[in-house]
Design a protein around this motif. Structure first.
Motif, short mmCIF file in Angstrom:
data_model
loop_
_atom_site.label_atom_id
_atom_site.label_comp_id
_atom_site.label_asym_id
_atom_site.label_seq_id
_atom_site.Cartn_x
_atom_site.Cartn_y
_atom_site.Cartn_z
N SER A 71 -6.59 -4.14 -2.67
CA SER A 71 -7.52 -3.14 -2.13
C SER A 71 -7.12 -1.71 -2.48
N VAL A 72 -5.93 -1.53 -3.02
CA VAL A 72 -5.49 -0.22 -3.47
C VAL A 72 -4.79 -0.41 -4.83
N PRO A 73 -5.09 0.45 -5.79
CA PRO A 73 -4.43 0.30 -7.09
C PRO A 73 -2.99 0.82 -7.01
N PRO A 74 -2.11 0.25 -7.82
CA PRO A 74 -0.73 0.74 -7.82
C PRO A 74 -0.67 2.13 -8.44
N SER A 75 0.25 2.93 -7.96
CA SER A 75 0.46 4.26 -8.54
C SER A 75 1.89 4.31 -9.08
N PRO A 76 2.14 5.19 -10.03
CA PRO A 76 3.51 5.30 -10.57
C PRO A 76 4.55 5.60 -9.48
N GLU A 77 4.16 6.39 -8.48
CA GLU A 77 5.09 6.75 -7.41
C GLU A 77 5.47 5.53 -6.58
N ILE A 78 4.49 4.71 -6.24
CA ILE A 78 4.76 3.50 -5.45
C ILE A 78 5.61 2.54 -6.28
N LEU A 79 5.24 2.35 -7.54
CA LEU A 79 5.96 1.40 -8.39
C LEU A 79 7.42 1.82 -8.57
N LYS A 80 7.66 3.12 -8.65
CA LYS A 80 9.04 3.61 -8.78
C LYS A 80 9.87 3.20 -7.56
N ASP A 81 9.24 3.23 -6.40
CA ASP A 81 9.95 2.89 -5.16
C ASP A 81 10.16 1.39 -4.98
N ILE A 82 9.20 0.58 -5.43
CA ILE A 82 9.33 -0.86 -5.19
C ILE A 82 10.03 -1.62 -6.31
N ALA A 83 10.13 -1.03 -7.49
CA ALA A 83 10.74 -1.73 -8.63
C ALA A 83 12.16 -2.22 -8.33
#
Length: 118
Positions: free
Chosen positions: A41-53
């Motif tokens: 329901s929400v697209p991934p963003s570079p900021e979120i991906l940086k935190d969860i990687a």
């Protein structure tokens, strides 16, 4: 692409034994954000991906590529988290511990940290 990413994220989390709550806590992202990513329901963003990687034990670059957000910036090399693979493994293990075991792990970590300050 959002649903495809959601399916891949779900698989990564399942393979590592991680719940949305564990990913949320380890990445300092709201659990609702992780759930929205999982539901597409929400697209991934570079900021979120940086935190969860690091939590997912995958490189930020790989996660960006999976999401279709491959980095095009060559101006600076992204800073990786120190010992991100080990931290991700620790989170994965910790997410399957009992409450008592988790408290003991936290105590051990605190003792190790205090040894560094002595």
């Amino acid at each position: 692409m959002t649903q495809r990413f959601a399916d891949i994220l779900q698989g990564l989390m399942e393979n590592r034994g991680l719940s949305p709550r564990a990913v949320s806590r380890a990445s300092a992202r709201a659990e609702s954000t992780i759930l929205q990513l999982l539901h597409g329901s929400v697209p991934p963003s570079p900021e979120i991906l940086k935190d969860i990687a690091p939590v997912l034990q995958i490189s930020e670059a790989d996660l960006l590529a999976i999401s279709g957000l491959a980095s095009t910036s060559t101006a600076s090399t992204p800073r990786t988290y120190r010992n991100s693979a080990e931290i991700g493994e620790l989170v994965s293990i910790a997410s399957s511990l009992s409450d008592g075991q988790l408290r003991r792990l936290i105590d051990v970590a605190r003792n190790l940290k205090s040894e560094d300050h002595n």
